[in-house]
Design a protein around this motif. Structure first.
Motif, short mmCIF file in Angstrom:
data_model
loop_
_atom_site.label_atom_id
_atom_site.label_comp_id
_atom_site.label_asym_id
_atom_site.label_seq_id
_atom_site.Cartn_x
_atom_site.Cartn_y
_atom_site.Cartn_z
N TYR B 27 44.22 40.93 48.09
CA TYR B 27 44.18 39.48 47.91
C TYR B 27 45.57 38.88 47.98
CZ TYR B 27 39.41 40.02 46.17
OH TYR B 27 38.09 40.29 46.06
N LEU B 28 46.54 39.64 47.51
CA LEU B 28 47.90 39.14 47.41
C LEU B 28 48.41 38.63 48.75
CD1 LEU B 28 49.67 38.96 44.93
CD2 LEU B 28 50.90 40.98 45.72
N ASP B 29 48.05 39.35 49.83
CA ASP B 29 48.53 38.95 51.15
C ASP B 29 47.98 37.58 51.54
OD1 ASP B 29 50.12 39.68 53.45
OD2 ASP B 29 48.21 39.67 54.53
N THR B 30 46.69 37.37 51.28
CA THR B 30 46.07 36.07 51.59
C THR B 30 46.72 34.98 50.74
OG1 THR B 30 44.05 37.36 51.71
CG2 THR B 30 43.83 34.98 51.91
N VAL B 31 46.90 35.27 49.47
CA VAL B 31 47.47 34.27 48.56
C VAL B 31 48.90 33.92 48.98
CG1 VAL B 31 48.23 33.84 46.19
CG2 VAL B 31 46.03 34.94 46.61
N THR B 32 49.71 34.94 49.32
CA THR B 32 51.10 34.63 49.67
C THR B 32 51.18 33.91 51.01
OG1 THR B 32 51.36 36.86 50.56
CG2 THR B 32 52.20 36.47 48.34
N THR B 33 50.27 34.23 51.95
CA THR B 33 50.28 33.52 53.22
C THR B 33 49.97 32.04 52.99
OG1 THR B 33 49.56 35.50 54.38
CG2 THR B 33 49.30 33.43 55.55
N ALA B 34 48.97 31.77 52.14
CA ALA B 34 48.63 30.38 51.83
C ALA B 34 49.82 29.69 51.15
CB ALA B 34 47.40 30.33 50.93
N ALA B 35 50.46 30.40 50.22
CA ALA B 35 51.60 29.82 49.50
C ALA B 35 52.75 29.52 50.46
CB ALA B 35 52.07 30.77 48.40
N LEU B 36 52.95 30.44 51.42
CA LEU B 36 54.02 30.26 52.41
C LEU B 36 53.79 28.99 53.23
CD1 LEU B 36 56.54 31.64 53.72
CD2 LEU B 36 54.97 32.64 55.37
N CYS B 37 52.53 28.83 53.71
CA CYS B 37 52.22 27.64 54.52
C CYS B 37 52.39 26.36 53.70
CB CYS B 37 50.79 27.72 55.06
SG CYS B 37 50.61 29.03 56.27
N LEU B 38 51.91 26.41 52.46
CA LEU B 38 52.02 25.25 51.57
C LEU B 38 53.48 24.88 51.38
CD1 LEU B 38 50.21 23.50 49.66
CD2 LEU B 38 50.86 25.07 47.83
N MET B 39 54.31 25.91 51.12
CA MET B 39 55.73 25.65 50.88
C MET B 39 56.39 25.08 52.13
SD MET B 39 58.72 28.31 49.75
CE MET B 39 58.69 29.20 51.27
N LEU B 40 56.06 25.65 53.30
CA LEU B 40 56.70 25.19 54.53
C LEU B 40 56.28 23.77 54.90
CD1 LEU B 40 56.57 28.52 56.49
CD2 LEU B 40 58.64 27.28 55.85
#
Lengths: 103, 198
Positions: B27-40
């Protein structure tokens, strides 16, 4: 990679075309902060579960200082060398804008 | 902010060391990808809506863009030379140098898309750069001139080191520092992923 460029491009385009109102800017700032903290914690978790990297943190710290010092040195040298050229270009505009002779 | 950043990493590290269940890693990978997009998207919104800074850039003329460009080239060449001495591959050293002092972004980007070790190194390198900048800015302003005093700060001259620059230099230089820091900040999320892939 594409996701990174796409997200960033989307943000810049929207931000440029429709500059955010103060409340919306706060919202965007909050979103950035939430994303950043999720990623920071995830980086921490990856670090914490990787004993090789944990053991190497001291070595990484020394490398970090060396890399930072060289980056700073490179930047300082480049700007120092071009300093006079850049000032010649800026002088007119700065003095015109402020109505006084610049340095 | 710096304390919060360090706390976040520490909380993550403790969780990773003691209690992260194996099932969570997927799950961590999905969560961090979403967080990355949100941050960018958030970073993009911030950069894009800095119309005033971009307008000042036009008023100062395009030659002022030479400053962030030279700072970028100097940082990258410097990092590659330093990395060569340390035995680091060029893609790693150049991507780390492309953080331009923005430690949170360069660290999490590299930890996410490349390796956690390189991410940690980028984080520490760019923290060091900010610290070096704080020390050098007042010295350089006196010894080598106001324009040179902008260079160690890199992307941070848009925010964290700006107050110091405004104290150590003059109003014109502060505006140039803000434009330069904004331009360098815009380059970080582009250059870091590009350079790590060379």
């Amino acid at each position: 990679m594409y996701l990174i460029l796409l997200s960033l491009g989307l943000g810049i385009a929207v931000g440029y075309l429709r500059p955010l109102s103060p409340e919306k800017a706060r919202l965007a700032n909050a979103a950035t902060t939430v994303g950043l903290f999720v990623l920071l914690m995830s980086m921490g978790a990856q670090l914490g579960s990787n004993e090789d990297v944990l053991a190497g943190l001291g070595r990484l710290g020394l490398q970090a200082v060396i890399l930072a010092a060289f980056s700073v040195l490179g930047s300082v040298i480049m700007v120092y060398l071009a300093r006079d050229y850049i000032y010649r270009g800026l002088e007119q505009r700065l003095s015109r804008r402020q109505g006084r002779a610049s340095r | 902010m710096t304390i919060l950043v360090i706390c976040a990493i520490a909380i993550g590290a403790l969780a990773g060391f003691w209690l992260l269940p194996q099932e969570a890693v997927g799950y961590l990978d999905t969560v961090t990808t979403a967080a990355l997009c949100l941050m960018l998207v958030g970073i993009g919104l911030d950069l894009g809506s800095r119309r005033e800074t971009w307008a000042r850039l036009r008023a100062l003329g395009w030659r002022v863009l030479l400053i962030p460009l030279l700072i970028a080239v100097g940082s990258l060449v410097g990092a590659v030379v330093g990395g060569f001495l340390l035995g680091l591959p060029v893609n790693e050293s150049s991507a780390i140098g492309a953080g331009f002092g923005w430690y949170s972004l360069s660290g999490v980007l590299l930890a996410k898309i490349y390796s956690v070790e390189t991410g940690a190194l980028a984080f520490m390198t760019n923290v060091s750069r900010e610290v070096i900048a704080f020390v050098l800015i007042p010295v350089l302003a006196v010894k080598l001139g106001y324009l040179v005093a902008i260079s160690p700060g890199g992307a941070t001259t848009m925010d964290t080191t700006l107050p110091l620059i405004s104290k150590a230099t003059d109003a014109d230089t502060t505006i140039i520092a803000m434009v330069s820091g904004t331009a360098l900040s815009a380059m970080v999320p582009l250059l870091v992923p590009l350079l790590i892939r060379i």
